[in-house]
Design a protein around this motif. Structure first.
Motif: not given
Length: 195
Positions: A17-22, A24-26, A38-46, A86-91
């Motif tokens: 919960e409370n997943v912020d855009t940073d 989602i994409i640092p 940008l997909g390669k950076g999606l949730f990169a820190d996690w 953020a939506p760009w990375a998800i897509m």
């Protein structure tokens, strides 16, 4: 923008919960002005450890979710800064819709403007979906924009969406494309005002 009508696919569950855009994409991935890569950076820190290796316990790295095109997300998804990346990375990572019980307003609107469908379900309905997908990762979920429903087996959940945004998604139009399609009506109106 691509048209969106319906999709039947598997989902990747991210209960956080409370997943912020940073998250989602640092920020370090924001040096690009294009939507690709940008997909390669999606949730990169996690998703990646300190050595850049995939963490096997992170849902996006698990083989049973490799082909998922739906993202199940916890409450308050997309909070924080207003980055359109953020939506760009998800897509770019292959997702076409995000299903949650609450989205941050800016993320929600950025998603709609870029062709990513944010599906807003009741918390109990989302919890049921999470349970089903976590129990059977191959569970197929149908998201149908015309009827504004999410269907799993014989269970149907409803969601709402702004009528204008619905038309834009169904027809693959961004705000400018929609406006340009109205050019004839605008010209007729202006002609009527002048006469």
């Amino acid at each position: 923008m691509n048209k969106f009508s319906s999709v039947t696919a598997t989902a990747c569950p991210l209960r956080a919960e409370n997943v912020d855009t940073d998250q989602i994409i640092p920020a370090r991935y924001l040096t690009t002005v294009t939507r690709t890569g940008l997909g390669k950076g999606l949730f990169a820190d996690w998703r990646l450890d300190a050595d850049g290796q995939p963490r096997p316990d992170f849902p996006l790295n698990q083989p049973q979710h490799a082909d998922a095109t739906l993202l199940l997300a916890g409450r308050n998804f997309g909070c924080g800064s207003s980055r359109e990346h953020a939506p760009w990375a998800i897509m770019d990572a292959g997702f076409v819709a995000v299903i949650s019980s609450y989205f941050a307003d800016i993320f929600y609107n950025n998603s709609l403007k870029n062709g990513l469908l944010p599906v807003l379900l009741q918390p109990a309905d989302l919890s049921e979906l999470f349970d089903r997908v976590e129990e059977v990762p191959s569970t197929l979920i149908r998201v149908d924009l015309p009827s504004q429903t999410v269907t799993v087996d014989d269970q149907v959940y409803s969601f709402t969406i702004d009528p204008y945004r619905k038309v834009c998604l169904l027809e693959g139009l961004d705000d400018l494309s929609y406006l340009l399609r109205q050019e004839g009506h605008i010209a007729a109106y202006e002609e009527g005002v002048r006469s």
